[in-house]
Design a protein around this motif. Structure first.
Motif, PDB file in Angstrom:
ATOM      1  N   GLU A  58       0.815  -1.212   0.000  1.00 59.42           N
ATOM      2  CA  GLU A  58       0.000   0.000   0.000  1.00 59.42           C
ATOM      3  C   GLU A  58       0.849   1.262   0.000  1.00 59.42           C
ATOM      4  O   GLU A  58       0.399   2.326  -0.436  1.00 59.42           O
ATOM      5  CB  GLU A  58      -0.961  -0.005   1.183  1.00 59.42           C
ATOM      6  CG  GLU A  58      -2.049  -1.064   1.062  1.00 59.42           C
ATOM      7  CD  GLU A  58      -3.016  -1.056   2.235  1.00 59.42           C
ATOM      8  OE1 GLU A  58      -3.300   0.037   2.756  1.00 59.42           O
ATOM      9  OE2 GLU A  58      -3.476  -2.150   2.621  1.00 59.42           O
ATOM     10  N   SER A  59       2.078   1.168   0.485  1.00 60.54           N
ATOM     11  CA  SER A  59       2.969   2.329   0.451  1.00 60.54           C
ATOM     12  C   SER A  59       3.253   2.774  -0.979  1.00 60.54           C
ATOM     13  O   SER A  59       3.539   3.949  -1.237  1.00 60.54           O
ATOM     14  CB  SER A  59       4.294   2.008   1.157  1.00 60.54           C
ATOM     15  OG  SER A  59       4.102   1.866   2.546  1.00 60.54           O
ATOM     16  N   PHE A  60       3.182   1.819  -1.923  1.00 63.92           N
ATOM     17  CA  PHE A  60       3.472   2.147  -3.314  1.00 63.92           C
ATOM     18  C   PHE A  60       2.212   2.239  -4.181  1.00 63.92           C
ATOM     19  O   PHE A  60       2.292   2.618  -5.345  1.00 63.92           O
ATOM     20  CB  PHE A  60       4.439   1.111  -3.901  1.00 63.92           C
ATOM     21  CG  PHE A  60       5.796   1.152  -3.263  1.00 63.92           C
ATOM     22  CD1 PHE A  60       6.751   2.063  -3.682  1.00 63.92           C
ATOM     23  CD2 PHE A  60       6.122   0.283  -2.230  1.00 63.92           C
ATOM     24  CE1 PHE A  60       8.006   2.112  -3.073  1.00 63.92           C
ATOM     25  CE2 PHE A  60       7.366   0.324  -1.626  1.00 63.92           C
ATOM     26  CZ  PHE A  60       8.312   1.239  -2.053  1.00 63.92           C
ATOM     27  N   THR A  61       1.075   1.876  -3.614  1.00 67.32           N
ATOM     28  CA  THR A  61      -0.179   1.957  -4.379  1.00 67.32           C
ATOM     29  C   THR A  61      -1.096   3.067  -3.889  1.00 67.32           C
ATOM     30  O   THR A  61      -2.022   3.455  -4.605  1.00 67.32           O
ATOM     31  CB  THR A  61      -0.938   0.622  -4.315  1.00 67.32           C
ATOM     32  OG1 THR A  61      -1.211   0.285  -2.942  1.00 67.32           O
ATOM     33  CG2 THR A  61      -0.121  -0.498  -4.947  1.00 67.32           C
ATOM     34  N   TYR A  62      -0.851   3.581  -2.686  1.00 62.32           N
ATOM     35  CA  TYR A  62      -1.694   4.653  -2.161  1.00 62.32           C
ATOM     36  C   TYR A  62      -1.550   5.888  -3.056  1.00 62.32           C
ATOM     37  O   TYR A  62      -0.443   6.234  -3.475  1.00 62.32           O
ATOM     38  CB  TYR A  62      -1.279   4.990  -0.724  1.00 62.32           C
ATOM     39  CG  TYR A  62      -2.251   5.888  -0.019  1.00 62.32           C
ATOM     40  CD1 TYR A  62      -3.301   5.362   0.734  1.00 62.32           C
ATOM     41  CD2 TYR A  62      -2.142   7.275  -0.116  1.00 62.32           C
ATOM     42  CE1 TYR A  62      -4.204   6.189   1.372  1.00 62.32           C
ATOM     43  CE2 TYR A  62      -3.045   8.102   0.517  1.00 62.32           C
ATOM     44  CZ  TYR A  62      -4.067   7.562   1.253  1.00 62.32           C
ATOM     45  OH  TYR A  62      -4.970   8.379   1.881  1.00 62.32           O
ATOM     46  N   PRO A  63      -2.644   6.562  -3.390  1.00 63.69           N
ATOM     47  CA  PRO A  63      -2.594   7.710  -4.312  1.00 63.69           C
ATOM     48  C   PRO A  63      -1.577   8.771  -3.905  1.00 63.69           C
ATOM     49  O   PRO A  63      -1.591   9.260  -2.776  1.00 63.69           O
ATOM     50  CB  PRO A  63      -4.030   8.275  -4.229  1.00 63.69           C
ATOM     51  CG  PRO A  63      -4.870   7.114  -3.860  1.00 63.69           C
ATOM     52  CD  PRO A  63      -4.031   6.271  -2.947  1.00 63.69           C
ATOM     53  N   GLY A  64      -0.670   9.086  -4.824  1.00 60.54           N
ATOM     54  CA  GLY A  64       0.323  10.126  -4.596  1.00 60.54           C
ATOM     55  C   GLY A  64       1.533   9.702  -3.784  1.00 60.54           C
ATOM     56  O   GLY A  64       2.479  10.485  -3.616  1.00 60.54           O
ATOM     57  N   ASN A  65       1.536   8.473  -3.278  1.00 58.02           N
ATOM     58  CA  ASN A  65       2.602   8.081  -2.359  1.00 58.02           C
ATOM     59  C   ASN A  65       3.936   7.854  -3.062  1.00 58.02           C
ATOM     60  O   ASN A  65       4.989   8.031  -2.449  1.00 58.02           O
ATOM     61  CB  ASN A  65       2.205   6.823  -1.577  1.00 58.02           C
ATOM     62  CG  ASN A  65       2.410   6.991  -0.085  1.00 58.02           C
ATOM     63  OD1 ASN A  65       2.195   8.069   0.454  1.00 58.02           O
ATOM     64  ND2 ASN A  65       2.850   5.933   0.578  1.00 58.02           N
ATOM     65  N   LYS A  66       3.910   7.453  -4.324  1.00 62.51           N
ATOM     66  CA  LYS A  66       5.172   7.241  -5.048  1.00 62.51           C
ATOM     67  C   LYS A  66       5.961   8.547  -5.106  1.00 62.51           C
ATOM     68  O   LYS A  66       7.175   8.579  -4.902  1.00 62.51           O
ATOM     69  CB  LYS A  66       4.906   6.710  -6.449  1.00 62.51           C
ATOM     70  CG  LYS A  66       4.408   5.285  -6.526  1.00 62.51           C
ATOM     71  CD  LYS A  66       4.389   4.815  -7.982  1.00 62.51           C
ATOM     72  CE  LYS A  66       3.846   3.390  -8.097  1.00 62.51           C
ATOM     73  NZ  LYS A  66       2.387   3.349  -7.878  1.00 62.51           N
ATOM     74  N   LYS A  67       5.259   9.636  -5.410  1.00 63.88           N
ATOM     75  CA  LYS A  67       5.933  10.932  -5.463  1.00 63.88           C
ATOM     76  C   LYS A  67       6.476  11.302  -4.093  1.00 63.88           C
ATOM     77  O   LYS A  67       7.616  11.758  -3.959  1.00 63.88           O
ATOM     78  CB  LYS A  67       4.968  12.017  -5.941  1.00 63.88           C
ATOM     79  CG  LYS A  67       5.572  13.425  -5.871  1.00 63.88           C
ATOM     80  CD  LYS A  67       4.563  14.506  -6.181  1.00 63.88           C
ATOM     81  CE  LYS A  67       5.172  15.893  -5.946  1.00 63.88           C
ATOM     82  NZ  LYS A  67       4.198  16.989  -6.197  1.00 63.88           N
ATOM     83  N   ARG A  68       5.675  11.087  -3.053  1.00 64.73           N
ATOM     84  CA  ARG A  68       6.111  11.450  -1.714  1.00 64.73           C
ATOM     85  C   ARG A  68       7.318  10.630  -1.271  1.00 64.73           C
ATOM     86  O   ARG A  68       8.228  11.138  -0.613  1.00 64.73           O
ATOM     87  CB  ARG A  68       4.950  11.295  -0.724  1.00 64.73           C
ATOM     88  CG  ARG A  68       3.870  12.353  -0.889  1.00 64.73           C
ATOM     89  CD  ARG A  68       2.836  12.268   0.218  1.00 64.73           C
ATOM     90  NE  ARG A  68       1.979  11.096   0.077  1.00 64.73           N
ATOM     91  CZ  ARG A  68       0.874  11.063  -0.650  1.00 64.73           C
ATOM     92  NH1 ARG A  68       0.486  12.143  -1.324  1.00 64.73           N
ATOM     93  NH2 ARG A  68       0.133   9.969  -0.719  1.00 64.73           N
ATOM     94  N   ILE A  69       7.348   9.348  -1.624  1.00 69.55           N
ATOM     95  CA  ILE A  69       8.501   8.503  -1.291  1.00 69.55           C
ATOM     96  C   ILE A  69       9.742   8.992  -2.043  1.00 69.55           C
ATOM     97  O   ILE A  69      10.842   9.052  -1.480  1.00 69.55           O
ATOM     98  CB  ILE A  69       8.197   7.029  -1.617  1.00 69.55           C
ATOM     99  CG1 ILE A  69       7.202   6.465  -0.591  1.00 69.55           C
ATOM    100  CG2 ILE A  69       9.474   6.199  -1.630  1.00 69.55           C
ATOM    101  CD1 ILE A  69       6.749   5.051  -0.872  1.00 69.55           C
TER     102      ILE A  69
END
Length: 545
Positions: free
Chosen positions: A237-248
């Motif tokens: 979910e850390s990589f599928t949650y909306p917008g989280n890829k950018k935040r990571i």
């Protein structure tokens, strides 16, 4: 960014918050002490666990093993981040601190390379792996635990105690080494006394567990558990949650990359620089770093509190930009204060090496490769802190102020003889390779430079725990912030002493390793400017992007 339903969170009492901050900070100090004591004693461990003649190679091997722990931090972040989001913050970092304490004490029990040969460094590497895994879960757990107990308007200040505790672990490691030095004769400390700081981890582990067992679970996690909003698979979910890829991505390159390279440059690079090429007395270096580090710890608290007013981005951006401007001048100043005679001699009697194939191979001895005659001379000059220039020529010559220095043939088969011979010859030209005891005025200058570097670190680190907690949703917060933080800290920062050391050994310029820090920070500024919003602090559910 999608809106996130805010769980009904119980408001902790002031007494509970003080206990949370105290216990979490103390545990963090102890755990980072365990991790840093290896780096603090690197100059001794290179002889205890690595049987190599080349002094530079020995130190690089120690830094390689140091980096191994960092390499496994991201794996620990995934593992313990998952457990922290699924099972709770409290019990996860109880496990991490236990693993760290046991692994650190284990280093103090390993026989030396003279006793068990190559098995010694293999065991050290294994224990560093365990340390790396444990530390991958520690920082995120402690930072989130405090952040989720803190009122929003004080989150930066409260979490800054965790940031200061990281520096506190470094200061404690030096304090313990100093205490051992005063209690154990120098020869005995080199022979067996260095084990005492590692074995002390058992006592620190007991104290940390006692304090943390008094704590209750995070109120945010308790609320999520009661409402059934705990993530099914926090890692995915850390990589599928909306917008989280950018935040990571932003957390990795725009936050962790900046803070970690500045931190290790300020603390470890300065320590290696003073002990190594500047030849400052070991005890003096430790005393200077202890008092400077003690003062610097307060800087993190000031910056954390300031960020509650001006926002998290501004201090980091100011610190990063100032680093690009001040990094090289700071280390030039450090060199001028630490060993003015060395710098003066280099200007008055410049060293020039004439020859062909004048390149160095820091790992030649390790891989049984032939080092060229010119490369051996350059390697010795670099390890001695001597700046030089190279001119192509058919015949190998070493000159000081235009005067040729005879090169004994035995120097090319015996590294110790080469080091002693070259240093003795250059000493006649004004170079001072004796252990330095800077004057009181120069020590004040060194401390001032270290405080400047410490302020740069505080600006880029003091508000980070609060910022990372605010960037990610509560249900996957442990995983989402731990993964980028420990990839950045593990690879960009943890490999810094090794990478900088290789750059210096390869170029012969004792300041050239700083370009690694400069480059990572320059890239981080661009990512930070693009990816982190301006303005006052905002909870995750109130932010956008």
């Amino acid at each position: 960014m999608s809106e996130v339903a805010k769980p009904a969170v119980r408001e902790p009492s002031e007494k509970e918050v003080r206990l949370v901050i105290g216990a979490s900070s103390a545990g963090t100090i102890f755990e980072w002490y365990d991790f840093f004591i290896y780096g603090t004693l690197a100059y001794i461990l290179k002889d205890a666990f690595y049987n190599v003649e080349n002094e530079t190679l020995g130190l690089l091997l120690v830094w390689s093993t140091f980096a191994v722990g960092f390499a496994f931090r991201p794996i620990g972040a995934v593992l313990f981040g998952y457990l922290g989001d699924k099972l709770g913050r409290k019990y996860t970092f109880l496990v991490t601190v236990t693993l760290m304490g046991i692994a650190t004490a284990g280093v103090g029990l390993i026989p030396t390379v003279d006793t068990i040969g190559v098995v010694a460094p293999i065991i050290v590497i294994f224990l560093r792996v365990i340390q790396g895994l444990a530390l991958g879960g520690e920082y995120g757990g402690a930072a989130i635990y405090v952040a989720e107990h803190a009122p929003p308007e004080k989150r930066g200040f409260y979490t800054s105690f965790i940031q200061a505790s990281v520096a506190g672990g470094f200061v404690l490691s030096i304090a313990v080494v100093l205490a051992c030095r005063f209690l154990i004769p120098e020869d005995d400390f080199a022979a067996w006394g260095w084990r005492v700081p590692f074995l002390l981890s058992i006592i620190l582990l007991g104290i940390s567990l006692w304090m943390r067992l008094k704590l209750s679970e995070s109120p945010v996690f308790q609320a999520m558990k009661e409402e059934g909003t705990i993530a099914g698979n926090p890692f995915i979910e850390s990589f599928t949650y909306p917008g989280n890829k950018k935040r990571i991505f932003v957390a990795l390159f725009g936050i962790a990359g900046i803070l970690t390279t500045i931190w290790y440059t300020a603390f470890f690079s300065s320590m290696s620089f003073l002990r190594g090429p500047m030849h400052v007395d070991d005890l003096t270096v430790e005393l200077i770093l202890f008092f400077a580090g003690l003062i610097v710890m307060s800087f993190y608290l000031v910056i954390g509190k300031w960020s509650d007013t001006v926002g998290r981005k501004k201090p980091i951006m100011i610190g990063a930009v100032l680093t690009l401007i001040l990094l090289f001048p700071a280390f030039w100043g450090l060199g001028a204060f630490a060993n003015p005679g060395l710098e003066k001699a280099a200007k008055e009697t410049p060293i020039v090496v004439y020859g062909s194939e004048c390149t160095t191979d820091p790992f030649a001895e390790m891989f049984n490769r032939d080092q060229t005659r010119c490369g051996k001379v350059l390697e010795t000059l670099t390890a001695s802190g001597v700046t030089y220039t190279v001119e192509p020529a058919a015949e190998l010559l070493l000159t000081s102020g235009g005067e040729e220095i005879a090169l004994d043939e035995s120097w090319f088969t015996d590294g110790n003889a080469r080091r002693d011979g070259i240093r003795a010859a250059l000493s006649e030209h004004g170079f001072d390779f004796s252990k330095q005891q800077p004057s009181a005025a120069n020590i004040i200058g060194i401390v001032a430079v270290l405080l400047l570097l410490g302020m740069l670190s505080a600006l880029t680190y003091g508000s980070v725990a609060a910022l990372l907690c605010e960037m990610f949703p509560p249900s996957i917060r442990y995983s989402s912030m731990s993964i980028p933080y420990h990839i950045g800290a593990g690879y960009l920062g943890g490999f810094l002493p090794l990478i900088a050391g290789v750059i210096v050994a390869s170029t012969g310029n004792i300041y050239s390793g700083l370009w690694y820090t400069w480059g990572v920070v320059a890239i981080g500024i661009v990512v930070l400017w693009w990816g982190v919003p301006d303005g006052p602090p905002r909870d995750f559910e109130d932010s956008h992007g």
